[in-house]
Design a protein around this motif. Structure first.
Motif, mmCIF file in Angstrom:
data_model
loop_
_atom_site.group_PDB
_atom_site.id
_atom_site.type_symbol
_atom_site.label_atom_id
_atom_site.label_comp_id
_atom_site.label_asym_id
_atom_site.label_seq_id
_atom_site.Cartn_x
_atom_site.Cartn_y
_atom_site.Cartn_z
ATOM 1 N N LYS A 194 18.885 -7.211 6.309
ATOM 2 C CA LYS A 194 18.013 -6.038 6.232
ATOM 3 C C LYS A 194 16.615 -6.371 6.755
ATOM 4 O O LYS A 194 16.018 -5.588 7.488
ATOM 5 C CB LYS A 194 17.951 -5.521 4.787
ATOM 6 C CG LYS A 194 17.159 -4.255 4.623
ATOM 7 C CD LYS A 194 17.823 -3.087 5.321
ATOM 8 C CE LYS A 194 17.026 -1.813 5.060
ATOM 9 N NZ LYS A 194 17.479 -0.707 5.888
ATOM 10 N N ILE A 195 16.093 -7.549 6.380
ATOM 11 C CA ILE A 195 14.780 -7.979 6.899
ATOM 12 C C ILE A 195 14.842 -8.054 8.423
ATOM 13 O O ILE A 195 13.925 -7.613 9.112
ATOM 14 C CB ILE A 195 14.354 -9.341 6.305
ATOM 15 C CG1 ILE A 195 14.179 -9.244 4.795
ATOM 16 C CG2 ILE A 195 13.060 -9.832 6.971
ATOM 17 C CD1 ILE A 195 14.074 -10.601 4.103
ATOM 18 N N ALA A 196 15.942 -8.607 8.952
ATOM 19 C CA ALA A 196 16.112 -8.737 10.403
ATOM 20 C C ALA A 196 16.137 -7.373 11.091
ATOM 21 O O ALA A 196 15.695 -7.244 12.237
ATOM 22 C CB ALA A 196 17.386 -9.514 10.718
ATOM 23 N N GLU A 197 16.620 -6.370 10.412
ATOM 24 C CA GLU A 197 16.634 -5.011 10.970
ATOM 25 C C GLU A 197 15.239 -4.392 10.949
ATOM 26 O O GLU A 197 14.863 -3.659 11.860
ATOM 27 C CB GLU A 197 17.588 -4.119 10.176
ATOM 28 C CG GLU A 197 19.050 -4.472 10.352
ATOM 29 C CD GLU A 197 19.952 -3.722 9.383
ATOM 30 O OE1 GLU A 197 19.516 -2.695 8.810
ATOM 31 O OE2 GLU A 197 21.091 -4.170 9.187
ATOM 32 N N ILE A 198 14.472 -4.688 9.914
ATOM 33 C CA ILE A 198 13.138 -4.108 9.752
ATOM 34 C C ILE A 198 12.116 -4.769 10.665
ATOM 35 O O ILE A 198 11.330 -4.091 11.327
ATOM 36 C CB ILE A 198 12.675 -4.227 8.279
ATOM 37 C CG1 ILE A 198 13.545 -3.354 7.373
ATOM 38 C CG2 ILE A 198 11.202 -3.868 8.134
ATOM 39 C CD1 ILE A 198 13.329 -3.613 5.878
ATOM 40 N N ASN A 222 5.300 -1.837 5.292
ATOM 41 C CA ASN A 222 5.739 -0.763 4.402
ATOM 42 C C ASN A 222 7.229 -0.796 4.073
ATOM 43 O O ASN A 222 7.598 -0.754 2.896
ATOM 44 C CB ASN A 222 5.306 0.601 4.947
ATOM 45 C CG ASN A 222 3.806 0.801 4.850
ATOM 46 O OD1 ASN A 222 3.123 0.179 4.041
ATOM 47 N ND2 ASN A 222 3.276 1.667 5.690
ATOM 48 N N PRO A 223 8.131 -0.901 5.067
ATOM 49 C CA PRO A 223 9.556 -0.974 4.700
ATOM 50 C C PRO A 223 9.920 -2.273 3.971
ATOM 51 O O PRO A 223 10.819 -2.277 3.125
ATOM 52 C CB PRO A 223 10.289 -0.847 6.028
ATOM 53 C CG PRO A 223 9.283 -1.098 7.084
ATOM 54 C CD PRO A 223 7.940 -0.800 6.509
ATOM 55 N N LEU A 224 9.210 -3.367 4.273
ATOM 56 C CA LEU A 224 9.472 -4.625 3.561
ATOM 57 C C LEU A 224 8.971 -4.548 2.126
ATOM 58 O O LEU A 224 9.604 -5.078 1.209
ATOM 59 C CB LEU A 224 8.842 -5.805 4.302
ATOM 60 C CG LEU A 224 9.516 -6.158 5.627
ATOM 61 C CD1 LEU A 224 8.651 -7.099 6.441
ATOM 62 C CD2 LEU A 224 10.903 -6.740 5.392
#
Length: 166
Positions: free
Chosen positions: A55-59, A123-125
């Motif tokens: 998920k981090i890699a996507e963000i 923000n998303p993280l």
């Protein structure tokens, strides 16, 4: 001192988990960093869950290596009750660098992924990590056993050294 000169950004990792003892040493290295007024504002989020790493890699647009990495450490600062409010960035940057140097000493590879001050990343993280309002996210360190080798880089140049004045 050898780690300072050998350290390189490593983005390819072996399919091998990092031992708990080494993770603890990485965090202890971060905590050993200097901080303004000895405030030690840092907090660390240890991420080993494959779903979270992906998920981090996507963000984060520069975090694709986390799809292979077994570990990430998010370096955060608690902004509540800081006497020297404007220095948390330097404090957490020093902690991030210490983690990278300790990784080199432990035969691990890592790379610094900047987050702050980019709100599109932060923000998303923040949401993913469920950060309280008083916590800022400075960086994420991707870590693993290297699957690539890089030679030390000599970046020294006499042109960047000045005596007494510019």
């Amino acid at each position: 001192m050898e780690e300072i000169f050998k350290r390189r950004s490593i983005r390819e990792y072996q399919a091998k988990n990092i031992e708990k003892e080494k993770i603890e040493k990485l965090i202890k290295a971060g905590v050993a960093a200097p901080s303004a007024g000895n405030q030690q504002p840092w907090h660390f989020i240890v991420v080993q869950n494959r779903e979270s790493l992906n998920k981090i890699a996507e963000i984060h647009p520069h975090a694709k290596m986390l799809k292979e990495a077994p570990l990430a450490i998010a370096v955060c600062a608690d902004l509540s009750n800081l006497k020297y409010e404007d220095y948390w960035v330097q404090d957490c940057a020093a902690a991030t660098q210490n983690i990278l140097l300790e990784a080199e000493a432990l035969d691990l590879g890592g790379v610094w992924l900047g987050v702050y001050p980019d709100q599109e990343k932060e923000n998303p993280l923040r949401e993913l990590f469920e950060l309280p309002e008083n916590i800022k996210l400075l960086s994420i360190v991707s870590l693993g056993y290297p699957a690539e080798e890089k030679s030390p880089s000599d970046r020294y140049s006499k042109n960047i050294v000045h005596s007494k004045s510019w």
